[in-house]
Design an enzyme around this catalytic site. Structure first.
Site, PDB file in Angstrom:
ATOM      1  N   ASN A   1      66.291   1.192  82.372  1.00  0.00           N
ATOM      2  CA  ASN A   1      66.410   1.792  83.713  1.00  0.00           C
ATOM      3  C   ASN A   1      67.745   2.516  83.886  1.00  0.00           C
ATOM      4  O   ASN A   1      68.056   2.983  84.976  1.00  0.00           O
ATOM      5  CB  ASN A   1      66.227   0.732  84.814  1.00  0.00           C
ATOM      6  CG  ASN A   1      67.402  -0.223  84.902  1.00  0.00           C
ATOM      7  OD1 ASN A   1      68.280  -0.237  84.033  1.00  0.00           O
ATOM      8  ND2 ASN A   1      67.441  -1.030  85.952  1.00  0.00           N
TER       9      ASN A   1
ATOM     10  N   THR B   1      73.196   0.309  83.165  1.00  0.00           N
ATOM     11  CA  THR B   1      74.445   0.354  82.390  1.00  0.00           C
ATOM     12  C   THR B   1      74.251   1.101  81.071  1.00  0.00           C
ATOM     13  O   THR B   1      75.218   1.385  80.375  1.00  0.00           O
ATOM     14  CB  THR B   1      74.966  -1.067  82.072  1.00  0.00           C
ATOM     15  OG1 THR B   1      73.906  -1.804  81.462  1.00  0.00           O
ATOM     16  CG2 THR B   1      75.437  -1.766  83.319  1.00  0.00           C
TER      17      THR B   1
ATOM     18  N   ARG C   1      49.587 -10.852  76.341  1.00  0.00           N
ATOM     19  CA  ARG C   1      48.392  -9.992  76.323  1.00  0.00           C
ATOM     20  C   ARG C   1      48.175  -9.346  74.962  1.00  0.00           C
ATOM     21  O   ARG C   1      47.055  -9.281  74.470  1.00  0.00           O
ATOM     22  CB  ARG C   1      48.480  -8.909  77.413  1.00  0.00           C
ATOM     23  CG  ARG C   1      47.244  -8.014  77.483  1.00  0.00           C
ATOM     24  CD  ARG C   1      47.317  -6.968  78.606  1.00  0.00           C
ATOM     25  NE  ARG C   1      48.445  -6.065  78.457  1.00  0.00           N
ATOM     26  CZ  ARG C   1      48.465  -5.020  77.631  1.00  0.00           C
ATOM     27  NH1 ARG C   1      47.410  -4.738  76.888  1.00  0.00           N
ATOM     28  NH2 ARG C   1      49.538  -4.251  77.556  1.00  0.00           N
TER      29      ARG C   1
ATOM     30  N   TYR D   1      73.934 -14.548  86.429  1.00  0.00           N
ATOM     31  CA  TYR D   1      73.738 -14.233  85.011  1.00  0.00           C
ATOM     32  C   TYR D   1      73.383 -15.487  84.222  1.00  0.00           C
ATOM     33  O   TYR D   1      72.370 -15.531  83.520  1.00  0.00           O
ATOM     34  CB  TYR D   1      75.024 -13.609  84.476  1.00  0.00           C
ATOM     35  CG  TYR D   1      74.947 -13.142  83.036  1.00  0.00           C
ATOM     36  CD1 TYR D   1      74.170 -12.046  82.672  1.00  0.00           C
ATOM     37  CD2 TYR D   1      75.678 -13.791  82.037  1.00  0.00           C
ATOM     38  CE1 TYR D   1      74.118 -11.603  81.359  1.00  0.00           C
ATOM     39  CE2 TYR D   1      75.635 -13.353  80.719  1.00  0.00           C
ATOM     40  CZ  TYR D   1      74.849 -12.253  80.386  1.00  0.00           C
ATOM     41  OH  TYR D   1      74.798 -11.832  79.083  1.00  0.00           O
TER      42      TYR D   1
ATOM     43  N   GLN E   1      52.311 -23.211  76.817  1.00  0.00           N
ATOM     44  CA  GLN E   1      51.078 -23.055  77.605  1.00  0.00           C
ATOM     45  C   GLN E   1      50.144 -21.996  77.033  1.00  0.00           C
ATOM     46  O   GLN E   1      48.922 -22.154  77.091  1.00  0.00           O
ATOM     47  CB  GLN E   1      51.469 -22.673  79.039  1.00  0.00           C
ATOM     48  CG  GLN E   1      50.397 -22.955  80.059  1.00  0.00           C
ATOM     49  CD  GLN E   1      50.919 -22.700  81.471  1.00  0.00           C
ATOM     50  OE1 GLN E   1      52.074 -22.964  81.783  1.00  0.00           O
ATOM     51  NE2 GLN E   1      50.052 -22.188  82.322  1.00  0.00           N
TER      52      GLN E   1
HETATM   53  P1  NAD Z   1      74.454  -3.329  78.255  1.00  0.00           P
HETATM   54  O1  NAD Z   1      74.753  -3.416  79.700  1.00  0.00           O
HETATM   55  O2  NAD Z   1      75.144  -2.272  77.460  1.00  0.00           O
HETATM   56  O3  NAD Z   1      72.889  -3.177  78.002  1.00  0.00           O
HETATM   57  C1  NAD Z   1      71.898  -3.649  78.863  1.00  0.00           C
HETATM   58  C2  NAD Z   1      70.824  -2.573  78.984  1.00  0.00           C
HETATM   59  O4  NAD Z   1      69.773  -3.053  79.822  1.00  0.00           O
HETATM   60  C3  NAD Z   1      71.337  -1.285  79.603  1.00  0.00           C
HETATM   61  O5  NAD Z   1      70.888  -0.181  78.858  1.00  0.00           O
HETATM   62  C4  NAD Z   1      70.732  -1.309  81.001  1.00  0.00           C
HETATM   63  O6  NAD Z   1      70.581  -0.023  81.555  1.00  0.00           O
HETATM   64  C5  NAD Z   1      69.431  -2.047  80.761  1.00  0.00           C
HETATM   65  N1  NAD Z   1      68.874  -2.699  81.946  1.00  0.00           N
HETATM   66  C6  NAD Z   1      69.518  -3.516  82.830  1.00  0.00           C
HETATM   67  N2  NAD Z   1      68.663  -3.938  83.766  1.00  0.00           N
HETATM   68  C7  NAD Z   1      67.439  -3.393  83.481  1.00  0.00           C
HETATM   69  C8  NAD Z   1      66.169  -3.457  84.091  1.00  0.00           C
HETATM   70  N3  NAD Z   1      65.955  -4.160  85.204  1.00  0.00           N
HETATM   71  N4  NAD Z   1      65.148  -2.760  83.529  1.00  0.00           N
HETATM   72  C9  NAD Z   1      65.345  -2.018  82.406  1.00  0.00           C
HETATM   73  N5  NAD Z   1      66.546  -1.927  81.798  1.00  0.00           N
HETATM   74  C10 NAD Z   1      67.575  -2.602  82.322  1.00  0.00           C
HETATM   75  O7  NAD Z   1      74.756  -4.767  77.637  1.00  0.00           O
HETATM   76  P2  NAD Z   1      74.767  -5.288  76.144  1.00  0.00           P
HETATM   77  O8  NAD Z   1      76.119  -5.790  75.880  1.00  0.00           O
HETATM   78  O9  NAD Z   1      74.172  -4.288  75.250  1.00  0.00           O
HETATM   79  O10 NAD Z   1      73.793  -6.543  76.265  1.00  0.00           O
HETATM   80  C11 NAD Z   1      72.455  -6.515  75.826  1.00  0.00           C
HETATM   81  C12 NAD Z   1      71.831  -7.894  75.984  1.00  0.00           C
HETATM   82  O11 NAD Z   1      72.539  -8.835  75.188  1.00  0.00           O
HETATM   83  C13 NAD Z   1      71.853  -8.421  77.408  1.00  0.00           C
HETATM   84  O12 NAD Z   1      70.642  -9.086  77.675  1.00  0.00           O
HETATM   85  C14 NAD Z   1      72.990  -9.399  77.404  1.00  0.00           C
HETATM   86  O13 NAD Z   1      72.800 -10.418  78.357  1.00  0.00           O
HETATM   87  C15 NAD Z   1      72.950  -9.934  75.982  1.00  0.00           C
HETATM   88  N6  NAD Z   1      74.268 -10.425  75.559  1.00  0.00           N
HETATM   89  C16 NAD Z   1      75.278  -9.545  75.262  1.00  0.00           C
HETATM   90  C17 NAD Z   1      76.523 -10.052  74.886  1.00  0.00           C
HETATM   91  C18 NAD Z   1      77.670  -9.133  74.562  1.00  0.00           C
HETATM   92  O14 NAD Z   1      78.773  -9.617  74.291  1.00  0.00           O
HETATM   93  N7  NAD Z   1      77.496  -7.839  74.528  1.00  0.00           N
HETATM   94  C19 NAD Z   1      76.740 -11.429  74.842  1.00  0.00           C
HETATM   95  C20 NAD Z   1      75.696 -12.282  75.172  1.00  0.00           C
HETATM   96  C21 NAD Z   1      74.457 -11.765  75.508  1.00  0.00           C
HETATM   97  N1  UDP Z   2      52.357  -8.235  82.612  1.00  0.00           N
HETATM   98  C1  UDP Z   2      52.889  -7.052  82.155  1.00  0.00           C
HETATM   99  N2  UDP Z   2      52.302  -6.431  81.083  1.00  0.00           N
HETATM  100  C2  UDP Z   2      51.202  -6.936  80.450  1.00  0.00           C
HETATM  101  C3  UDP Z   2      50.693  -8.172  80.913  1.00  0.00           C
HETATM  102  C4  UDP Z   2      51.280  -8.786  81.996  1.00  0.00           C
HETATM  103  O1  UDP Z   2      53.881  -6.540  82.674  1.00  0.00           O
HETATM  104  O2  UDP Z   2      50.745  -6.326  79.508  1.00  0.00           O
HETATM  105  C5  UDP Z   2      52.987  -8.895  83.763  1.00  0.00           C
HETATM  106  C6  UDP Z   2      51.991  -9.259  84.830  1.00  0.00           C
HETATM  107  O3  UDP Z   2      51.907  -8.192  85.753  1.00  0.00           O
HETATM  108  C7  UDP Z   2      52.575 -10.499  85.447  1.00  0.00           C
HETATM  109  C8  UDP Z   2      53.466 -11.080  84.380  1.00  0.00           C
HETATM  110  O4  UDP Z   2      53.499 -10.124  83.306  1.00  0.00           O
HETATM  111  O5  UDP Z   2      53.401 -10.163  86.554  1.00  0.00           O
HETATM  112  C9  UDP Z   2      52.970 -12.381  83.828  1.00  0.00           C
HETATM  113  O6  UDP Z   2      51.705 -12.178  83.262  1.00  0.00           O
HETATM  114  P1  UDP Z   2      50.660 -13.360  83.104  1.00  0.00           P
HETATM  115  O7  UDP Z   2      49.448 -12.788  82.449  1.00  0.00           O
HETATM  116  O8  UDP Z   2      51.302 -14.504  82.429  1.00  0.00           O
HETATM  117  O9  UDP Z   2      50.436 -13.820  84.577  1.00  0.00           O
HETATM  118  P2  UDP Z   2      49.416 -13.380  85.688  1.00  0.00           P
HETATM  119  O10 UDP Z   2      49.214 -11.886  85.578  1.00  0.00           O
HETATM  120  O11 UDP Z   2      48.189 -14.140  85.399  1.00  0.00           O
HETATM  121  O12 UDP Z   2      50.102 -13.774  86.954  1.00  0.00           O
END
Ligand code: NAD
Ligand code: UDP
Ligand code: UDP
Length: 343
Positions: free
Chosen positions: A59, A62, A131, A170, A187
């Site tokens: 999205n 970051t 799925r 977090y 499950q």
């Molecule tokens: P980052 O912020 O550079 O990357 C995270 C990415 O996720 C970004 O591209 C951001 O735009 C995207 N993103 C955030 N929310 C989103 C959403 N709702 N939908 C779609 N995309 C979304 O961080 P990073 O350092 O690359 O970290 C990557 C992963 O590794 C994270 O899950 C983080 O928790 C985990 N992690 C990183 C470190 C570290 O030191 N870098 C340590 C522990 C865990």
């Molecule tokens: N989901 C998704 N992509 C898929 C299948 C499921 O994003 O291909 C989402 C779905 O909309 C739901 C969540 O994943 O919000 C959990 O899915 P699950 O089948 O476990 O639960 P249910 O849809 O039965 O609530």
């Protein structure tokens, strides 16, 4: 005419790094959520070069298109602008689920969104994995151990987390994400992998990331004061991003469904680290102390004996080598920034 147009388009075709040819039976369709981010983009590079088909979902909170632009248009690559909090329906074999802001200033900026991303976002990716019978690897974190009372931290340690502190969105988000992985496993038989990642650094870290590595390097390069939060006696252990990428791929392709620490056990106090950065950048910056951060873990060092035993993995890049690559990256970024300002 049309032929000319086609020829021009061919001439303009991008040159990509050469990807390995993989026979269809070995080629996987791989989804990387958060693939435009720091860690994700390095994982994209490695999996693309290996010859897999890679889809990035991001999205751009970051992450940046720039981190992966060198693959845009490649026949094995697809970029989807999408938020994982919304369901996603595609067909894949493996999911590396990294989407989540990772630096404290970023994840605290909108804590509710951080919680939604880790909880609903992970639920959606598990629903998808269920799925299509894909394997899902969750990028979890050493933060699940909180401010640890056990040192170094083994995977069997349950952690010491403040559920209502500023880091909770977090830490608790990742803890519930782990819980969901094991609920879907027991499950619904979803194949899950959980990587507990310790502090990682390297090129493409966000400049305004606020993490210690980027802050100290930028401060040192610009001759600004290096800011230590608190006395600097707290410790961290830093791993270079390419080591992490190797560990993530090894874990995904192993049979290990229980959590595995991925980090570098080479531990430093933050004060030592500030001095090291000053030294390797030849900086004249002074080191100053600011207020300690709330709920700041006092020490952190991974026990990686499980990863060594099960994956045959361990970090191989020395801290100084990783730092010089990262410093070169930040230098180039600063130069680009000042060029942009002049224009
Ligand atoms: P980052 O912020 O550079 O990357 C995270 C990415 O996720 C970004 O591209 C951001 O735009 C995207 N993103 C955030 N929310 C989103 C959403 N709702 N939908 C779609 N995309 C979304 O961080 P990073 O350092 O690359 O970290 C990557 C992963 O590794 C994270 O899950 C983080 O928790 C985990 N992690 C990183 C470190 C570290 O030191 N870098 C340590 C522990 C865990
Ligand atoms: N989901 C998704 N992509 C898929 C299948 C499921 O994003 O291909 C989402 C779905 O909309 C739901 C969540 O994943 O919000 C959990 O899915 P699950 O089948 O476990 O639960 P249910 O849809 O039965 O609530
Ligand atoms: N830190 C610091 N100065 C900074 C940024 C961070 O002293 O400019 C400290 C921070 O308080 C913590 C450590 O460095 O003790 C690592 O912080 P970071 O935000 O990189 O990651 P964390 O491990 O806390 O998630």
């Amino acid at each position: 005419n049309l032929r000319q147009k086609v020829e021009i388009m061919d001439a303009e075709k991008k040159k990509y790094l050469p990807v390995k040819f993989l026979a269809e039976k070995n080629r996987k369709r791989i989804l990387i959520t958060g693939g435009a981010g720091f860690v994700g983009s390095h994982l994209v590079d490695r999996l693309m070069l290996m010859g897999h088909e890679v889809t990035v979902v991001d999205n751009f909170f970051t992450g940046r298109k720039r981190n992966i632009e060198h693959w845009i248009g490649h026949e094995n690559f697809e970029l989807i602008h999408h938020d994982v909090v919304t369901p996603l329906f595609i067909e894949v074999d493996q999911i590396y689920h990294l989407a989540c802001p990772a630096s404290p200033p970023h994840y605290m900026y909108n804590p509710v969104k951080t919680i939604k991303t880790s909880s609903i976002g992970t639920l959606n990716m598990l629903g998808l994995a269920k799925r299509v019978s894909a394997t899902l690897l969750l990028a979890s974190t050493s933060e699940v151990y909180g401010d640890p009372e056990e040192h170094p931290q083994k995977e069997t340690y349950w952690g010491h987390v403040n559920p209502i502190g500023p880091r909770a969105c977090y830490d608790e988000g990742k803890r519930v994400a782990e819980t969901m992985c094991y609920a879907y496993k027991s499950q619904s038989g979803v194949k899950v992998r959980v990587a507990r990642i310790f502090n990682t650094f390297g090129p493409r870290m966000h400049m305004a990331d606020g993490r210690v590595v980027s802050n100290f390097i930028l401060q040192a390069l610009q001759g600004e004061a290096i800011t230590i939060y608190g006395k600097g006696e707290q410790t961290r252990s830093f791993q270079y991003v390419t080591d992490l990428v190797s560990g993530l791929i090894a874990l995904m392709n192993s049979d290990e469904s229980s959590p595995v620490n991925l980090g570098n056990p080479d531990e430093h106090t933050i004060l030592q680290f500030a001095e090291l950065i000053k030294d390797v950048t030849n900086s004249t910056s002074v080191i100053i102390h600011k207020d300690a951060a709330t709920d700041d873990p006092r020490k952190r060092k991974p026990d990686i004996s499980k990863a060594r035993r099960i994956l045959g993995w361990q970090p191989i890049v020395p801290l100084k080598d990783g730092l010089s690559k990262t410093i070169a990256y930040f230098k180039a970024e600063l130069e680009q920034e000042s060029k942009n300002k002049r224009n």
